[in-house]
Design a protein around this motif. Structure first.
Motif, PDB file in Angstrom:
ATOM      1  N   PHE A   1       0.851  -1.211   0.000  1.00 34.46           N
ATOM      2  CA  PHE A   1       0.000   0.000   0.000  1.00 34.46           C
ATOM      3  C   PHE A   1       0.874   1.244   0.000  1.00 34.46           C
ATOM      4  CE2 PHE A   1      -1.993   3.585   2.137  1.00 34.46           C
ATOM      5  CZ  PHE A   1      -3.175   3.696   1.421  1.00 34.46           C
ATOM      6  N   CYS A   2       0.443   2.237  -0.783  1.00 34.30           N
ATOM      7  CA  CYS A   2       1.193   3.496  -0.844  1.00 34.30           C
ATOM      8  C   CYS A   2       0.190   4.637  -0.944  1.00 34.30           C
ATOM      9  CB  CYS A   2       2.075   3.441  -2.097  1.00 34.30           C
ATOM     10  SG  CYS A   2       2.865   4.987  -2.534  1.00 34.30           S
ATOM     11  N   ARG A   3       0.365   5.654  -0.134  1.00 34.38           N
ATOM     12  CA  ARG A   3      -0.442   6.874  -0.303  1.00 34.38           C
ATOM     13  C   ARG A   3       0.512   8.035  -0.507  1.00 34.38           C
ATOM     14  NH1 ARG A   3      -3.784  10.407   4.100  1.00 34.38           N
ATOM     15  NH2 ARG A   3      -4.535  11.972   2.637  1.00 34.38           N
ATOM     16  N   VAL A   4       0.291   8.785  -1.562  1.00 34.09           N
ATOM     17  CA  VAL A   4       1.070  10.005  -1.781  1.00 34.09           C
ATOM     18  C   VAL A   4       0.057  11.142  -1.783  1.00 34.09           C
ATOM     19  CG1 VAL A   4       2.896  11.103  -3.093  1.00 34.09           C
ATOM     20  CG2 VAL A   4       2.520   8.652  -3.356  1.00 34.09           C
ATOM     21  N   SER A   5       0.282  12.086  -0.895  1.00 28.92           N
ATOM     22  CA  SER A   5      -0.737  13.102  -0.642  1.00 28.92           C
ATOM     23  C   SER A   5      -0.149  14.509  -0.753  1.00 28.92           C
ATOM     24  CB  SER A   5      -1.275  12.860   0.776  1.00 28.92           C
ATOM     25  OG  SER A   5      -2.251  13.812   1.093  1.00 28.92           O
ATOM     26  N   PHE A   6      -0.817  15.353  -1.516  1.00 30.28           N
ATOM     27  CA  PHE A   6      -0.379  16.750  -1.660  1.00 30.28           C
ATOM     28  C   PHE A   6      -1.624  17.605  -1.469  1.00 30.28           C
ATOM     29  CE2 PHE A   6       0.520  20.723  -3.616  1.00 30.28           C
ATOM     30  CZ  PHE A   6       1.896  20.891  -3.658  1.00 30.28           C
ATOM     31  N   ARG A   7      -1.756  18.256  -0.318  1.00 30.49           N
ATOM     32  CA  ARG A   7      -2.971  19.022  -0.022  1.00 30.49           C
ATOM     33  C   ARG A   7      -2.542  20.399   0.482  1.00 30.49           C
ATOM     34  NH1 ARG A   7      -6.487  15.230  -0.755  1.00 30.49           N
ATOM     35  NH2 ARG A   7      -8.262  16.596  -0.350  1.00 30.49           N
ATOM     36  N   SER A   8      -3.039  21.442  -0.185  1.00 31.34           N
ATOM     37  CA  SER A   8      -2.545  22.782   0.084  1.00 31.34           C
ATOM     38  C   SER A   8      -3.605  23.815  -0.298  1.00 31.34           C
ATOM     39  CB  SER A   8      -1.276  22.985  -0.761  1.00 31.34           C
ATOM     40  OG  SER A   8      -0.905  24.337  -0.794  1.00 31.34           O
ATOM     41  N   GLY A   9      -3.416  25.017   0.228  1.00 28.49           N
ATOM     42  CA  GLY A   9      -4.271  26.131  -0.193  1.00 28.49           C
ATOM     43  C   GLY A   9      -3.407  27.271  -0.704  1.00 28.49           C
ATOM     44  N   TYR A  10      -2.153  26.961  -0.995  1.00 32.89           N
ATOM     45  CA  TYR A  10      -1.176  27.972  -1.434  1.00 32.89           C
ATOM     46  C   TYR A  10      -1.622  28.597  -2.758  1.00 32.89           C
ATOM     47  CZ  TYR A  10       3.506  29.870  -2.393  1.00 32.89           C
ATOM     48  OH  TYR A  10       4.572  30.689  -2.653  1.00 32.89           O
ATOM     49  N   ASP A  11      -1.402  29.903  -2.893  1.00 33.01           N
ATOM     50  CA  ASP A  11      -1.798  30.599  -4.126  1.00 33.01           C
ATOM     51  C   ASP A  11      -0.730  30.402  -5.199  1.00 33.01           C
ATOM     52  OD1 ASP A  11      -2.572  32.301  -6.151  1.00 33.01           O
ATOM     53  OD2 ASP A  11      -1.844  34.107  -5.112  1.00 33.01           O
ATOM     54  N   VAL A  12      -0.971  29.419  -6.069  1.00 34.12           N
ATOM     55  CA  VAL A  12      -0.016  29.186  -7.156  1.00 34.12           C
ATOM     56  C   VAL A  12      -0.350  30.044  -8.374  1.00 34.12           C
ATOM     57  CG1 VAL A  12       0.726  26.848  -6.547  1.00 34.12           C
ATOM     58  CG2 VAL A  12      -1.357  27.139  -7.898  1.00 34.12           C
ATOM     59  N   PHE A  13      -1.514  30.688  -8.337  1.00 34.02           N
ATOM     60  CA  PHE A  13      -1.991  31.393  -9.538  1.00 34.02           C
ATOM     61  C   PHE A  13      -1.294  32.737  -9.745  1.00 34.02           C
ATOM     62  CE2 PHE A  13      -5.398  28.778  -7.745  1.00 34.02           C
ATOM     63  CZ  PHE A  13      -5.431  27.816  -8.738  1.00 34.02           C
ATOM     64  N   SER A  14      -0.803  33.343  -8.654  1.00 36.22           N
ATOM     65  CA  SER A  14      -0.146  34.647  -8.847  1.00 36.22           C
ATOM     66  C   SER A  14       1.171  34.495  -9.601  1.00 36.22           C
ATOM     67  CB  SER A  14       0.039  35.386  -7.518  1.00 36.22           C
ATOM     68  OG  SER A  14       0.701  34.552  -6.630  1.00 36.22           O
ATOM     69  N   GLY A  15       1.920  33.417  -9.334  1.00 28.24           N
ATOM     70  CA  GLY A  15       3.173  33.182 -10.060  1.00 28.24           C
ATOM     71  C   GLY A  15       2.950  32.538 -11.418  1.00 28.24           C
ATOM     72  N   GLN A  16       1.892  31.728 -11.524  1.00 27.14           N
ATOM     73  CA  GLN A  16       1.632  30.980 -12.761  1.00 27.14           C
ATOM     74  C   GLN A  16       0.170  31.208 -13.178  1.00 27.14           C
ATOM     75  OE1 GLN A  16       3.510  27.460 -10.503  1.00 27.14           O
ATOM     76  NE2 GLN A  16       3.626  26.788 -12.619  1.00 27.14           N
ATOM     77  N   PRO A  17      -0.150  32.409 -13.679  1.00 34.79           N
ATOM     78  CA  PRO A  17      -1.559  32.742 -13.952  1.00 34.79           C
ATOM     79  C   PRO A  17      -2.244  31.805 -14.939  1.00 34.79           C
ATOM     80  CG  PRO A  17      -0.073  34.569 -14.563  1.00 34.79           C
ATOM     81  CD  PRO A  17       0.766  33.521 -13.923  1.00 34.79           C
ATOM     82  N   TYR A  18      -1.468  31.175 -15.847  1.00 35.05           N
ATOM     83  CA  TYR A  18      -2.062  30.264 -16.835  1.00 35.05           C
ATOM     84  C   TYR A  18      -2.714  29.053 -16.169  1.00 35.05           C
ATOM     85  CZ  TYR A  18       2.440  27.992 -15.984  1.00 35.05           C
ATOM     86  OH  TYR A  18       3.528  27.415 -15.371  1.00 35.05           O
TER      87      TYR A  18
END
Ligand code: NAD
Ligand code: 89Y
Length: 338
Positions: free
Chosen positions: A145-162
């Motif tokens: 069994f493997c769980r890889v989890s990435f959970r965030s509320g970081y604003d990635v849109f200001s640096g990468q608007p696309y």
């Protein structure tokens, strides 16, 4: 070894810093359609040869490899042009928007007899490498069994608007890394299913995805990603791990804490170094840029295929495609059909 870099945008700055730190490598030419970005990067990194036209850059030549740091739409023409020019290639993720484009790029590099590596850097993060080392040592036995989890509320849109504009978002942009990490731990995938949601009304694509993977060796993975998770402390951009084997468990928890339990227990701080040009919280990504670029150079010198070669990346990309198909059709997808 001499290189040229195409696309002097947001992320390429990390790549340029890392190239500067790699022994025996020099970036001798830069290309971007945007003259302002081109001039700013040329000045910051002291690179004399600049181009707004890729064809002209190849005509002038004088480099062994090209680093393609543009967004996905331009990858196929740029990779094919590089193959024709007879240089080795590193291309940013997502490698392609379709499997056909991806296969065509792999074929072009093969025909030219040149190395093609995808800049799939998350598995090169030192915390992930530390966990991989434990699992590959057999300390917990063969993982089931493997769980890889990435959970965030970081604003990635200001640096990468696309990222706010595309019909596809988190699986194609970020999930691709997390799926690749699952492959690194428990191997290739036979079938998968996924659900997606959009929580943030200001973007066009999905910002939550939950994926269930059946691996060739019999293991099951859960890969879960979210950019809609408001949590303190914010864990961006950490990928967290839960891996169970018959002899024990490995956990990579928030704050880069690696816990291995078998007949004994070890708890290790695997925080990544903050390279001199890096900035928190991006430092673990930035350090993995250095690591993957060093790997590319080492492979060229040794005449070996990079771990995250174009051919290898087809398998990660097919998981992205399978996830979108599964979420849309509400069924399990046979990955080999893609
Ligand atoms: P960006 O839009 O900031 O920069 C891209 C640059 O490429 C722009 O300056 C643009 O003018 C130039 N460009 C595009 N097509 C071109 C062409 N045909 N010829 C010359 N120049 C061209 O994008 P970004 O945020 O830097 O992202 C670039 C890529 O890096 C994306 O694919 C993104 O997914 C990826 N990325 C990877 C990571 C990672 O950890 N591996 C992190 C962030 C972004
Ligand atoms: O583009 C993405 C990536 O590859 O890593 C994090 C990111 O910058 C935003 O999701």
């Amino acid at each position: 070894m001499k290189g040229a870099l195409i696309g002097c945008g947001f992320f390429a700055q990390n790549q340029l810093h890392a190239w500067r730190d790699i022994e025996g490598v020099e970036i001798v030419a830069l290309c971007d359609r945007d003259e302002e970005r081109l001039a700013a990067s040329a000045k910051a990194f002291g690179i004399a040869r600049t181009y707004t036209d890729t064809a002209q850059m190849y005509a002038d030549g004088g480099f062994d490899f090209v680093d393609i740091a543009t967004t996905v739409q331009s990858h196929r023409p740029l990779v094919e042009m590089a193959a024709q020019a007879g240089v080795h290639i590193i291309c940013q993720k997502p490698f392609a928007q379709t499997m056909d484009d991806a296969r065509a790029m792999v074929a072009a590099a093969d025909t030219a007899g040149k190395t093609l590596m995808v800049h799939e850097n998350f598995r090169w993060q030192s915390a992930i490498q530390a966990a991989l080392k434990v699992v590959k040592s057999g300390a917990i036995g063969e993982p089931f069994f493997c769980r890889v989890s990435f959970r965030s509320g970081y604003d990635v849109f200001s640096g990468q608007p696309y990222l706010a504009e595309g019909k596809r978002f988190i699986i194609e942009d970020l999930g691709i890394h997390i799926l690749d990490i699952a492959r690194a731990f428990v191997g290739d995938v036979v079938q998968m299913s996924a659900t997606t949601r959009r929580i943030n009304p200001a973007i066009k694509g999905e910002d939550v995805a939950t994926m269930l993977l059946h691996h060739e060796g019999g293991a099951t993975s859960v890969v879960d990603c979210s950019y809609a998770t408001q949590r303190r402390p914010e864990t961006f951009p950490q990928s967290l791990l839960e891996i169970d084997g018959p002899k024990g468990t490995v956990r990579l928890d928030a704050g880069y804490v690696l816990t291995v339990q078998n007949e004994s227990e070890t708890v290790t701080d695997v925080s990544p170094p903050v390279l001199p040009w890096a900035e928190k919280p991006w430092h673990n990504i930035q350090e993995s840029v250095f690591a993957i670029q060093q790997h590319f150079v080492d492979c060229l010198k040794a005449g070996k295929q990079p771990e995250t070669s174009g051919a290898d990346n087809l398998k990660t990309l097919s998981l992205v495609e399978a996830a979108y198909q599964s979420a849309e059709q509400g069924r399990m997808i046979d990955v080999s059909s893609l």
